[in-house]
Design a protein around this motif. Structure first.
Motif, PDB file in Angstrom:
ATOM      1  N   LEU A 167       8.222  28.644  -5.209  1.00 60.82           N
ATOM      2  CA  LEU A 167       9.398  28.543  -4.468  1.00 60.82           C
ATOM      3  C   LEU A 167       9.359  28.453  -3.040  1.00 60.82           C
ATOM      4  CD1 LEU A 167      12.523  28.718  -3.986  1.00 60.82           C
ATOM      5  CD2 LEU A 167      12.240  31.409  -4.247  1.00 60.82           C
ATOM      6  N   LEU A 168       8.458  29.302  -2.516  1.00 59.14           N
ATOM      7  CA  LEU A 168       7.872  29.280  -1.029  1.00 59.14           C
ATOM      8  C   LEU A 168       7.158  27.861  -0.958  1.00 59.14           C
ATOM      9  CD1 LEU A 168       6.339  32.847  -0.768  1.00 59.14           C
ATOM     10  CD2 LEU A 168       8.579  32.057   0.007  1.00 59.14           C
ATOM     11  N   ALA A 169       6.451  27.341  -1.964  1.00 60.03           N
ATOM     12  CA  ALA A 169       5.840  26.055  -1.565  1.00 60.03           C
ATOM     13  C   ALA A 169       6.958  24.939  -1.329  1.00 60.03           C
ATOM     14  CB  ALA A 169       4.739  25.502  -2.747  1.00 60.03           C
ATOM     15  N   LEU A 170       7.805  25.025  -2.051  1.00 59.66           N
ATOM     16  CA  LEU A 170       8.797  24.045  -2.076  1.00 59.66           C
ATOM     17  C   LEU A 170       9.645  24.094  -0.749  1.00 59.66           C
ATOM     18  CD1 LEU A 170      10.271  23.795  -5.763  1.00 59.66           C
ATOM     19  CD2 LEU A 170       9.016  21.894  -4.353  1.00 59.66           C
ATOM     20  N   ILE A 171       9.988  25.207  -0.407  1.00 59.62           N
ATOM     21  CA  ILE A 171      10.837  25.516   0.905  1.00 59.62           C
ATOM     22  C   ILE A 171      10.042  25.582   2.143  1.00 59.62           C
ATOM     23  CG2 ILE A 171      12.195  27.324   1.952  1.00 59.62           C
ATOM     24  CD1 ILE A 171      13.043  28.397  -0.869  1.00 59.62           C
ATOM     25  N   LEU A 172       8.971  25.965   2.289  1.00 58.23           N
ATOM     26  CA  LEU A 172       8.297  26.067   3.470  1.00 58.23           C
ATOM     27  C   LEU A 172       7.078  25.123   3.664  1.00 58.23           C
ATOM     28  CD1 LEU A 172       7.423  29.939   3.374  1.00 58.23           C
ATOM     29  CD2 LEU A 172       9.287  28.564   4.541  1.00 58.23           C
ATOM     30  N   VAL A 173       6.594  24.256   2.475  1.00 58.47           N
ATOM     31  CA  VAL A 173       5.500  23.237   2.550  1.00 58.47           C
ATOM     32  C   VAL A 173       6.051  22.068   1.962  1.00 58.47           C
ATOM     33  CG1 VAL A 173       3.330  22.818   2.315  1.00 58.47           C
ATOM     34  CG2 VAL A 173       3.969  25.251   2.687  1.00 58.47           C
ATOM     35  N   ALA A 174       5.909  21.017   2.792  1.00 56.00           N
ATOM     36  CA  ALA A 174       6.247  19.579   2.560  1.00 56.00           C
ATOM     37  C   ALA A 174       5.015  18.902   2.438  1.00 56.00           C
ATOM     38  CB  ALA A 174       7.327  18.819   3.248  1.00 56.00           C
ATOM     39  N   PRO A 175       4.081  18.972   1.174  1.00 56.21           N
ATOM     40  CA  PRO A 175       2.807  18.254   1.278  1.00 56.21           C
ATOM     41  C   PRO A 175       2.724  16.912   1.420  1.00 56.21           C
ATOM     42  CG  PRO A 175       3.430  18.855  -0.767  1.00 56.21           C
ATOM     43  CD  PRO A 175       4.544  19.371  -0.091  1.00 56.21           C
ATOM     44  N   PRO A 176       1.994  16.247   2.468  1.00 55.48           N
ATOM     45  CA  PRO A 176       1.781  14.889   2.550  1.00 55.48           C
ATOM     46  C   PRO A 176       1.285  14.221   1.129  1.00 55.48           C
ATOM     47  CG  PRO A 176      -0.144  15.665   3.474  1.00 55.48           C
ATOM     48  CD  PRO A 176       0.728  17.117   3.286  1.00 55.48           C
ATOM     49  N   ALA A 177       1.389  12.995   1.161  1.00 55.62           N
ATOM     50  CA  ALA A 177       0.837  12.558  -0.120  1.00 55.62           C
ATOM     51  C   ALA A 177      -0.682  12.376   0.230  1.00 55.62           C
ATOM     52  CB  ALA A 177       1.302  10.798  -0.239  1.00 55.62           C
ATOM     53  N   LEU A 178      -1.517  12.269  -1.101  1.00 52.97           N
ATOM     54  CA  LEU A 178      -2.678  12.313  -1.045  1.00 52.97           C
ATOM     55  C   LEU A 178      -3.314  11.041  -0.185  1.00 52.97           C
ATOM     56  CD1 LEU A 178      -3.515  13.157  -4.764  1.00 52.97           C
ATOM     57  CD2 LEU A 178      -3.529  14.634  -2.800  1.00 52.97           C
ATOM     58  N   GLY A 179      -4.377  11.112   0.613  1.00 51.29           N
ATOM     59  CA  GLY A 179      -4.827  10.020   1.498  1.00 51.29           C
ATOM     60  C   GLY A 179      -6.167   9.688   1.417  1.00 51.29           C
ATOM     61  N   SER A 180      -6.573   9.395   2.398  1.00 49.97           N
ATOM     62  CA  SER A 180      -8.170   8.814   2.520  1.00 49.97           C
ATOM     63  C   SER A 180      -9.186  10.104   2.123  1.00 49.97           C
ATOM     64  CB  SER A 180      -8.514   8.447   4.172  1.00 49.97           C
ATOM     65  OG  SER A 180      -8.295   9.221   4.878  1.00 49.97           O
ATOM     66  N   TYR A 181      -8.894  11.443   2.486  1.00 47.87           N
ATOM     67  CA  TYR A 181      -9.978  12.321   2.101  1.00 47.87           C
ATOM     68  C   TYR A 181     -10.198  12.369   0.644  1.00 47.87           C
ATOM     69  CZ  TYR A 181     -11.870  16.880   1.939  1.00 47.87           C
ATOM     70  OH  TYR A 181     -12.952  17.864   1.489  1.00 47.87           O
ATOM     71  N   SER A 182      -9.110  12.305  -0.037  1.00 49.36           N
ATOM     72  CA  SER A 182      -9.132  12.286  -1.580  1.00 49.36           C
ATOM     73  C   SER A 182      -9.652  10.841  -2.098  1.00 49.36           C
ATOM     74  CB  SER A 182      -7.811  12.595  -2.116  1.00 49.36           C
ATOM     75  OG  SER A 182      -7.302  13.790  -1.715  1.00 49.36           O
ATOM     76  N   ALA A 183      -9.481   9.937  -1.458  1.00 51.67           N
ATOM     77  CA  ALA A 183      -9.663   8.712  -1.975  1.00 51.67           C
ATOM     78  C   ALA A 183     -11.008   8.313  -1.985  1.00 51.67           C
ATOM     79  CB  ALA A 183      -8.948   7.320  -1.363  1.00 51.67           C
ATOM     80  N   MET A 184     -11.623   8.840  -0.885  1.00 52.89           N
ATOM     81  CA  MET A 184     -13.196   8.574  -0.875  1.00 52.89           C
ATOM     82  C   MET A 184     -14.036   9.495  -1.244  1.00 52.89           C
ATOM     83  SD  MET A 184     -12.865   5.965   0.663  1.00 52.89           S
ATOM     84  CE  MET A 184     -14.616   5.506   0.720  1.00 52.89           C
ATOM     85  N   ARG A 185     -13.629  10.445  -2.026  1.00 46.98           N
ATOM     86  CA  ARG A 185     -14.143  11.467  -2.832  1.00 46.98           C
ATOM     87  C   ARG A 185     -14.020  11.567  -4.392  1.00 46.98           C
ATOM     88  NH1 ARG A 185     -13.648  13.085   2.123  1.00 46.98           N
ATOM     89  NH2 ARG A 185     -14.983  14.287   3.032  1.00 46.98           N
ATOM     90  N   THR A 186     -13.123  10.356  -4.628  1.00 46.38           N
ATOM     91  CA  THR A 186     -12.798  10.248  -6.011  1.00 46.38           C
ATOM     92  C   THR A 186     -13.107   8.652  -6.313  1.00 46.38           C
ATOM     93  OG1 THR A 186     -10.895  11.701  -5.951  1.00 46.38           O
ATOM     94  CG2 THR A 186     -10.960  10.376  -7.679  1.00 46.38           C
ATOM     95  N   GLY A 187     -13.957   8.437  -7.460  1.00 43.81           N
ATOM     96  CA  GLY A 187     -14.096   7.099  -7.961  1.00 43.81           C
ATOM     97  C   GLY A 187     -13.015   6.303  -8.312  1.00 43.81           C
ATOM     98  N   THR A 188     -13.051   4.821  -7.917  1.00 46.66           N
ATOM     99  CA  THR A 188     -12.040   3.976  -8.227  1.00 46.66           C
ATOM    100  C   THR A 188     -11.478   4.131  -9.570  1.00 46.66           C
ATOM    101  OG1 THR A 188     -11.168   1.763  -8.027  1.00 46.66           O
ATOM    102  CG2 THR A 188     -13.770   1.957  -8.821  1.00 46.66           C
ATOM    103  N   ALA A 189     -10.321   3.808  -9.943  1.00 47.43           N
ATOM    104  CA  ALA A 189      -9.679   4.063 -11.242  1.00 47.43           C
ATOM    105  C   ALA A 189      -9.329   2.565 -11.562  1.00 47.43           C
ATOM    106  CB  ALA A 189      -8.271   4.882 -11.234  1.00 47.43           C
ATOM    107  N   LEU A 190      -9.651   1.589 -11.098  1.00 48.41           N
ATOM    108  CA  LEU A 190      -9.393   0.286 -11.503  1.00 48.41           C
ATOM    109  C   LEU A 190     -10.024   0.009 -12.747  1.00 48.41           C
ATOM    110  CD1 LEU A 190      -8.127  -2.403 -10.381  1.00 48.41           C
ATOM    111  CD2 LEU A 190     -10.606  -3.121  -9.717  1.00 48.41           C
ATOM    112  N   GLN A 191      -8.934  -0.671 -13.491  1.00 50.44           N
ATOM    113  CA  GLN A 191      -9.083  -1.072 -15.104  1.00 50.44           C
ATOM    114  C   GLN A 191      -8.704  -2.397 -15.115  1.00 50.44           C
ATOM    115  OE1 GLN A 191      -6.554   1.579 -17.111  1.00 50.44           O
ATOM    116  NE2 GLN A 191      -7.538   3.393 -16.451  1.00 50.44           N
ATOM    117  N   ALA A 192      -9.461  -3.100 -16.320  1.00 51.57           N
ATOM    118  CA  ALA A 192      -9.339  -4.569 -16.546  1.00 51.57           C
ATOM    119  C   ALA A 192      -7.712  -4.689 -17.175  1.00 51.57           C
ATOM    120  CB  ALA A 192     -10.048  -5.017 -17.676  1.00 51.57           C
TER     121      ALA A 192
END
Length: 257
Positions: free
Chosen positions: A102-127
């Motif tokens: 409840l507190l997370a929904l009311i007090l925190v509006a998290p940004p969408a995942l961005g470059s930090y997560s992208a460069m630490r996760t392998g590409t998910a591209l599929q054929a």
């Protein structure tokens, strides 16, 4: 936590979920198609809270009945059990953890995942299973996932020398190589994985990670391997790049539709 507190927490969590589901905030957590289920969950929580209050008010009339039993010489069974054990039963205090979302929904509006997560996760591209015919007229608006699939697994045969227009956010690797990225969803932000396209050609001199770009360019055979999982990362030859606002839905769901 007594019954009234439980009902209050259920109601507030349900109301917060309904508030998120009735706006674009829910897109930060789950894919767009899950909106009806999210709204349904909020309604269920609110109805459960109302039922809890109704049940508690109904139980509040029990002492009057117990008083009548005492006048006839009958001791209330529940009171006898409580006296025998020397205490009344309480709900576990861990239930207060229900307040955290409840507190997370009311007090925190998290940004969408961005470059930090992208460069630490392998590409998910599929054929892809296949490639739809491209419409007439250049530049052709394509999702970044669609372009990446055609470039990596079809080797650009369906792209040829056509101009395409793709949109994503900027990410830079440790060498400063720029990528255009979209985070692809299966269900929710917790399972989001990046699809990356390298940029070459007329790259803007200054690129800010997490800023959104609309890139117009053509296919190039240049490619590299993702250092995280050795997945294929195709490139696009940039002809023009301009900053744009982040889209309403920052995640890409086209890869599993």
């Amino acid at each position: 936590m007594n019954r009234q507190a439980q009902a209050a927490v259920l109601f507030l969590v349900g109301a917060a979920i309904l508030k998120a589901g009735s706006s674009d905030l829910y897109l930060r957590y789950v894919k767009a198609g899950l909106r009806p289920l999210l709204l349904g969950a909020g309604v269920v929580l609110i109805v459960t809270a109302a039922a809890t209050v109704w049940y508690e008010l109904r139980q509040g009339r029990a002492p009057e009945k117990d008083h009548d039993d005492e006048e006839h010489g009958h001791a209330p069974e529940q009171d006898h059990d409580d006296e025998e054990h020397g205490h009344s039963h309480r709900e576990p205090r861990i239930s207060w953890l229900l307040v955290l979302p409840l507190l997370a929904l009311i007090l925190v509006a998290p940004p969408a995942l961005g470059s930090y997560s992208a460069m630490r996760t392998g590409t998910a591209l599929q054929a892809p299973f296949g490639y739809a015919a491209l419409p007439a007229g250049d530049p052709i608006p394509l999702s970044l996932v669609d372009y990446a699939g055609r470039a990596a697994y079809d080797h650009g045969r369906t792209l040829g020398d056509r101009q395409v227009k793709v949109t994503g956010f900027v990410a830079l690797d440790h060498d400063g190589t720029p990528y255009l990225v979209r985070m692809a969803l299966n269900c929710c932000a917790a399972d989001a994985q990046p699809v990356k396209v390298g940029l070459t050609g007329r790259i803007p001199p200054v690129l800010q990670p997490d800023s959104w770009l609309e890139v117009t360019g053509t296919y190039t055979s240049e490619r590299t391997k993702d250092p995280v999982n050795d997945g294929v990362i195709p490139f696009i030859k940039v002809g023009e790049a301009k900053p744009v606002a982040a889209p309403r839905d920052p995640y890409d769901e086209s890869w599993n539709n």
